[in-house]
Design a protein around this motif. Structure first.
Motif, PDB file in Angstrom:
ATOM      1  N   PHE A  25       1.243   8.472   5.654  1.00  0.00           N
ATOM      2  CA  PHE A  25       1.495   7.095   5.210  1.00  0.00           C
ATOM      3  C   PHE A  25       1.184   6.057   6.299  1.00  0.00           C
ATOM      4  N   ASP A  26       0.060   6.223   6.998  1.00  0.00           N
ATOM      5  CA  ASP A  26      -0.320   5.230   7.998  1.00  0.00           C
ATOM      6  C   ASP A  26      -0.973   4.046   7.293  1.00  0.00           C
ATOM      7  N   GLY A  27      -0.271   2.929   7.253  1.00  0.00           N
ATOM      8  CA  GLY A  27      -0.789   1.734   6.617  1.00  0.00           C
ATOM      9  C   GLY A  27      -0.219   1.445   5.250  1.00  0.00           C
ATOM     10  N   PHE A  28       0.262   2.471   4.553  1.00  0.00           N
ATOM     11  CA  PHE A  28       0.774   2.300   3.192  1.00  0.00           C
ATOM     12  C   PHE A  28      -0.197   1.516   2.317  1.00  0.00           C
ATOM     13  N   HIS A  29      -1.408   2.068   2.186  1.00  0.00           N
ATOM     14  CA  HIS A  29      -2.413   1.459   1.320  1.00  0.00           C
ATOM     15  C   HIS A  29      -2.097   1.740  -0.155  1.00  0.00           C
ATOM     16  N   LEU A  30      -2.978   1.305  -1.044  1.00  0.00           N
ATOM     17  CA  LEU A  30      -2.725   1.421  -2.483  1.00  0.00           C
ATOM     18  C   LEU A  30      -2.502   2.868  -2.920  1.00  0.00           C
ATOM     19  N   GLY A  31      -3.237   3.804  -2.332  1.00  0.00           N
ATOM     20  CA  GLY A  31      -3.042   5.211  -2.656  1.00  0.00           C
ATOM     21  C   GLY A  31      -1.645   5.685  -2.293  1.00  0.00           C
ATOM     22  N   HIS A  32      -1.193   5.318  -1.091  1.00  0.00           N
ATOM     23  CA  HIS A  32       0.167   5.669  -0.661  1.00  0.00           C
ATOM     24  C   HIS A  32       1.212   5.050  -1.587  1.00  0.00           C
ATOM     25  N   ARG A  33       0.985   3.795  -1.950  1.00  0.00           N
ATOM     26  CA  ARG A  33       1.947   3.091  -2.805  1.00  0.00           C
ATOM     27  C   ARG A  33       2.035   3.725  -4.194  1.00  0.00           C
ATOM     28  N   ASN A  34       0.904   4.263  -4.675  1.00  0.00           N
ATOM     29  CA  ASN A  34       0.941   4.973  -5.956  1.00  0.00           C
ATOM     30  C   ASN A  34       1.768   6.242  -5.867  1.00  0.00           C
ATOM     31  N   ILE A  35       1.720   6.895  -4.706  1.00  0.00           N
ATOM     32  CA  ILE A  35       2.571   8.074  -4.491  1.00  0.00           C
ATOM     33  C   ILE A  35       4.036   7.673  -4.573  1.00  0.00           C
ATOM     34  N   ILE A  36       4.395   6.583  -3.899  1.00  0.00           N
ATOM     35  CA  ILE A  36       5.788   6.127  -3.905  1.00  0.00           C
ATOM     36  C   ILE A  36       6.211   5.713  -5.313  1.00  0.00           C
ATOM     37  N   LYS A  37       5.328   5.038  -6.059  1.00  0.00           N
ATOM     38  CA  LYS A  37       5.644   4.650  -7.443  1.00  0.00           C
ATOM     39  C   LYS A  37       5.902   5.882  -8.303  1.00  0.00           C
ATOM     40  N   LYS A  38       5.095   6.926  -8.106  1.00  0.00           N
ATOM     41  CA  LYS A  38       5.274   8.161  -8.869  1.00  0.00           C
ATOM     42  C   LYS A  38       6.599   8.830  -8.513  1.00  0.00           C
ATOM     43  N   VAL A  39       6.931   8.842  -7.228  1.00  0.00           N
ATOM     44  CA  VAL A  39       8.220   9.411  -6.790  1.00  0.00           C
ATOM     45  C   VAL A  39       9.374   8.696  -7.486  1.00  0.00           C
ATOM     46  N   ILE A  40       9.351   7.379  -7.445  1.00  0.00           N
ATOM     47  CA  ILE A  40      10.441   6.588  -8.037  1.00  0.00           C
ATOM     48  C   ILE A  40      10.484   6.785  -9.547  1.00  0.00           C
ATOM     49  N   SER A  41       9.315   6.853 -10.188  1.00  0.00           N
ATOM     50  CA  SER A  41       9.244   7.036 -11.639  1.00  0.00           C
ATOM     51  C   SER A  41       9.863   8.367 -12.068  1.00  0.00           C
ATOM     52  N   ILE A  42       9.496   9.451 -11.382  1.00  0.00           N
ATOM     53  CA  ILE A  42      10.036  10.771 -11.730  1.00  0.00           C
ATOM     54  C   ILE A  42      11.539  10.823 -11.445  1.00  0.00           C
ATOM     55  N   ALA A  43      11.948  10.230 -10.325  1.00  0.00           N
ATOM     56  CA  ALA A  43      13.377  10.219  -9.972  1.00  0.00           C
ATOM     57  C   ALA A  43      14.206   9.521 -11.038  1.00  0.00           C
ATOM     58  N   LYS A  44      13.707   8.396 -11.540  1.00  0.00           N
ATOM     59  CA  LYS A  44      14.426   7.667 -12.591  1.00  0.00           C
ATOM     60  C   LYS A  44      14.479   8.474 -13.885  1.00  0.00           C
ATOM     61  N   LYS A  45      13.380   9.167 -14.206  1.00  0.00           N
ATOM     62  CA  LYS A  45      13.304   9.972 -15.427  1.00  0.00           C
ATOM     63  C   LYS A  45      14.373  11.058 -15.444  1.00  0.00           C
ATOM     64  N   TYR A  46      14.604  11.680 -14.285  1.00  0.00           N
ATOM     65  CA  TYR A  46      15.556  12.789 -14.214  1.00  0.00           C
ATOM     66  C   TYR A  46      16.894  12.395 -13.577  1.00  0.00           C
ATOM     67  N   ASN A  47      17.066  11.088 -13.360  1.00  0.00           N
ATOM     68  CA  ASN A  47      18.309  10.572 -12.774  1.00  0.00           C
ATOM     69  C   ASN A  47      18.606  11.225 -11.420  1.00  0.00           C
TER      70      ASN A  47
END
Length: 311
Positions: A25-47
């Motif tokens: 995650f050096d720089g947190f570019h758009l690709g990195h941010r999509n990873i974080i969005k996916k993490v948060i999305s799955i976490a919310k789905k399964y509480n």
């Protein structure tokens, strides 16, 4: 609010089950941010909790032959993750013992069991384990075998070229800082402390500058003069930043970072400044006379004023 857990000081803790993002995650570019969005999305789905593993040092620091200049510091990464809404940031030292973990020890003993991870999320080029011999092919094999759930987030493309930390580093070192905002969602920023200089800007050239000592191994943009913003005490100022050896006045061999801050007259020695690069104005030039240099600096200042008048 992010919870930062220092694993080196909390080795015996029992952690909440989470979905974890993995990468440098050096720089947190758009690709990195999509990873974080996916993490948060799955976490919310399964509480469950959303989490990210961050090393206190970049993995390159452990290996002598690897480059050791980066887009973002540890503090930068923590600030970004907090803003993105991650629940847990796991911090750990990347040392020789950790680097010696093989792929199964890292994924199953550490990620799955120690951190209590349900699903791991990473990019297509993620590597792990001793000497980074394992990749996403192995992760998908573990998934097919039912050993751990895995999500691979695809690259973000720009004109048939994948957005990557390598691409951003090339833009920085080539002075193309105006292109970086699309990749990072923000302009490139570095920070440092104001130190005493030769006072040439104020006594000779009529443009007082703050000399900056870096507090991290940031990648420094190509030598030249840049239109920038400076942040001091949570206030933002338009500025000009010179990166180079002062070839006309001192012709030093050392690269210096000097900032002229518009509409600013405070004494700030010892203070921390953050510099945000907007665009490169010109290359570093060795003039025949100081008068030629002063005329060019006047033109640089006109660029600042023209930019200011547009907003």
């Amino acid at each position: 609010m992010s919870i930062i857990i220092d694993l080196d000081n909390n080795k015996n803790d029992i952690f909440e089950k989470s979905i974890i993002g993995l990468g440098n995650f050096d720089g947190f570019h758009l690709g990195h941010r999509n990873i974080i969005k996916k993490v948060i999305s799955i976490a919310k789905k399964y509480n469950l909790k959303s989490s990210v593993l961050i090393f206190k040092q970049h993995t390159n620091d452990l290996f002598p032959s690897f480059p050791k200049y980066y887009i973002s510091s540890l503090n930068d990464k923590i600030k970004i993750l907090d803003n993105l809404g991650i629940d847990i940031i796991y911090l750990i030292d990347f040392n020789l013992d950790f680097a010696k973990l093989n792929s199964e020890e890292f994924i199953f003993n550490f990620i799955k069991d120690t951190l209590n991870v349900n699903t791991l999320v990473c990019g297509p080029d993620y590597t792990f384990g001793k000497k980074e011999i394992a990749n996403t092919d192995l992760l998908l094999k573990y998934k097919r075998e039912g050993k751990i759930d895995v999500e691979i987030v695809d690259y973000v493309m720009n004109n048939c070229q994948k957005i990557s930390s390598t691409l951003i580093r090339e833009c920085i070192t080539n002075g193309k800082v105006d292109k970086i905002k699309y990749f990072l969602t923000t302009n490139y920023k570095i920070s440092g402390t104001v130190i005493h200089g030769n006072k040439i800007g104020s006594t000779v050239l009529g443009y007082p500058t703050a000399n900056i000592s870096m507090n991290f191994n940031y990648i420094i943009p190509q030598e030249g003069v840049y239109l920038t913003y400076v942040y001091h005490d949570e206030k933002k100022y338009l500025s000009l930043t010179s990166i180079g050896t002062n070839p006309t006045v001192t012709d030093s061999k050392n690269i210096k970072i000097e900032v002229f801050i518009s509409d600013f007259n405070k004494k700030i020695y010892g203070d921390k400044l953050e510099i945000e690069f907007i665009k490169k104005i010109r290359n570093q030039i060795k003039f025949n006379t100081k008068e030629e240099l002063m005329k060019c600096i006047d033109n640089d200042y006109k660029v600042l004023l023209n930019f200011k008048n547009k907003f």
